[in-house]
Scaffold this active site. Structure first.
Site, PDB file in Angstrom:
ATOM      1  CG  ASP A  98      -2.091   1.013   1.190  1.00 54.86           C
ATOM      2  OD1 ASP A  98      -2.572   1.224  -0.040  1.00 54.86           O
ATOM      3  OD2 ASP A  98      -2.676   1.465   2.138  1.00 54.86           O
ATOM      4  CB  CYS A 108     -19.970 -13.241  -3.621  1.00 53.55           C
ATOM      5  SG  CYS A 108     -18.324 -12.376  -2.981  1.00 53.55           S
ATOM      6  CB  CYS A 168     -23.470 -14.095   0.366  1.00 60.81           C
ATOM      7  SG  CYS A 168     -23.249 -13.397   1.955  1.00 60.81           S
ATOM      8  CB  CYS A 224     -20.450  -7.555   2.614  1.00 56.80           C
ATOM      9  SG  CYS A 224     -20.680  -7.679   0.819  1.00 56.80           S
ATOM     10  CB  CYS A 278     -23.236  -0.659   4.051  1.00 53.87           C
ATOM     11  SG  CYS A 278     -22.195   0.805   3.642  1.00 53.87           S
ATOM     12  CB  CYS A 322     -16.605   4.274   2.331  1.00 56.17           C
ATOM     13  SG  CYS A 322     -15.924   2.859   3.164  1.00 56.17           S
ATOM     14  CB  CYS A 363     -16.462   1.073   8.979  1.00 60.63           C
ATOM     15  SG  CYS A 363     -18.128   0.419   9.096  1.00 60.63           S
ATOM     16  CB  CYS A 408     -18.700  -4.258   4.411  1.00 53.43           C
ATOM     17  SG  CYS A 408     -17.155  -3.829   4.253  1.00 53.43           S
ATOM     18  CB  CYS A 454     -17.354 -11.958   5.073  1.00 52.38           C
ATOM     19  SG  CYS A 454     -16.969 -12.914   3.738  1.00 52.38           S
TER      20      CYS A 454
END
Length: 358
Positions: A132, A186, A189, A192, A196, A212, A239, A242, A246
């Site tokens: 990152d 996924c 489903c 997530c 939110c 977000c 946060c 989400c 999972c």
């Protein structure tokens, strides 16, 4: 180089990583179009740096044309405690799991450098490491390498590690054997998306960062839109909603690295205590923490939004005391908090907001 790859994976695990997969730098053909659409819609908000190097983010091989292989590493930071439990403690702040101790960038980068040095000693070549820290599309590369897939919330999900893992990469000029790309698991489903608090997902696999909570509490400068403030609840840095819901987290591996285990003072810290931090106190308390990078003013702004959402009139004097703060966003947040508490007149812990139950 099959033998070398096997030794590389073994070395990565020995260094503390939980997974290691390989791909080519150009194995992300869909990224340029998706990134262009994301930017065109303005979903990046104030994150101008996403647009500034969109050519690199869309085509990693442009960043370093000589690279032939990308080694993608995953390291678990799965928490011991329920990451959503603190949302019910309205007079306390809730900090994202990844930020409850040392800055992961430092820890992961040290591991990446050690692994890169090992690779050079074993086979030569040149390397560059990223965590990152450069305009590299790490999540698409991780998907291309088979480390995981980008779920409907756009975060990376692994069948082996769930949602709670950091990723880093080693680019090398060596041409090593690659792994098959991961596919989407996924299914139907949408846990997530439904949890939110700010409805930040305009569609599956799309995120509007401007809504977000992680973006609003970390990247966004200045006052947050008043319409969104109630939905922040007591989330004062990031946060996890989400990620936490999972279903693939049933396979998550608890973090082995003690630097990822939560500091006691960052698990539900009292809002009144945090709001009183001056710049020196803030720097001292969050030394070595990723929280430090947003600065005292933005952090206290977040704390004041949480105070306004607390419904706890005992916190009113704390907010009132910051109504003339030197920072404009802090002043605005303090006055909003006072107004909210005066309007509710509620008993401590009685206010409710979507997504605030544990």
């Amino acid at each position: 180089m099959t033998g070398l790859k096997q030794r590389l994976v073994a070395q990565a695990l020995a260094e503390g990583f939980d997974d290691c997969r390989l791909c080519r730098p150009w194995d992300v053909g869909h990224v340029p179009e998706r990134l262009a659409a994301f930017l065109a819609r303005g979903y990046h908000g104030q994150m101008d740096w996403l647009e500034a190097r969109s050519d690199w983010r869309g085509a990693p091989q442009v960043l370093w044309p000589e690279a032939r292989t990308v080694i993608m590493l995953g390291e678990s930071y799965t928490p011991k405690e329920d990451p959503l439990a603190g949302l019910a403690k309205r007079d306390c702040g809730n900090v994202s799991v990844y930020a409850r101790n040392k800055d992961y960038h430092d820890t992961v980068k040290k591991r990446l450098k050690r692994l890169a040095r090992w690779l050079i000693a074993e086979a030569g070549g040149e390397v560059k490491v990223f965590v990152d820290t450069a305009p590299v599309p790490e999540k698409p590369l991780a998907e291309a390498a088979g480390l995981g897939w980008q779920g409907k919330h756009t975060n990376l999900v692994s069948r082996h590690l769930g949602s709670w893992f950091f990723i880093g990469s080693v680019f090398t000029t060596l041409e090593l054997d690659t792994d098959p790309a991961e596919v989407d698991h996924c299914g139907s489903c949408r846990a997530c998306l439904d949890i939110c608090p700010t409805d930040a997902f305009p569609a599956t696999y799309q995120l509007d960062a401007r809504r977000c909570i992680s973006y609003l509490t970390i990247e966004h400068k200045g006052p947050v839109d008043e319409a969104l403030r109630p939905a922040l609840g007591n989330r004062i840095y990031g946060c996890d909603d989400c990620l936490a819901v999972c279903p693939w987290n049933k396979f998550a591996v608890e973090a082995r690295e003690v630097k990822y285990h939560a500091r006691p003072d960052l698990v539900s810290p009292p809002l009144a205590e945090l709001a009183r931090l001056d710049d020196a106190g803030f720097r001292a308390r969050f030394s070595g923490s990723p929280i430090k990078r947003i600065g005292r003013d933005r952090f206290v702004r977040n704390v004041l939004y949480a105070i306004g959402n607390s419904g706890d009139r005992a916190l009113r004097p704390v907010a009132q005391g910051l109504c003339e703060d030197a920072d404009a966003a802090v002043r605005d947040a303090a006055r909003w908090a006072v107004m909210r508490l005066d309007a509710t007149g509620a008993a401590p812990g009685s206010a409710t907001t979507k997504g605030m139950t544990s």
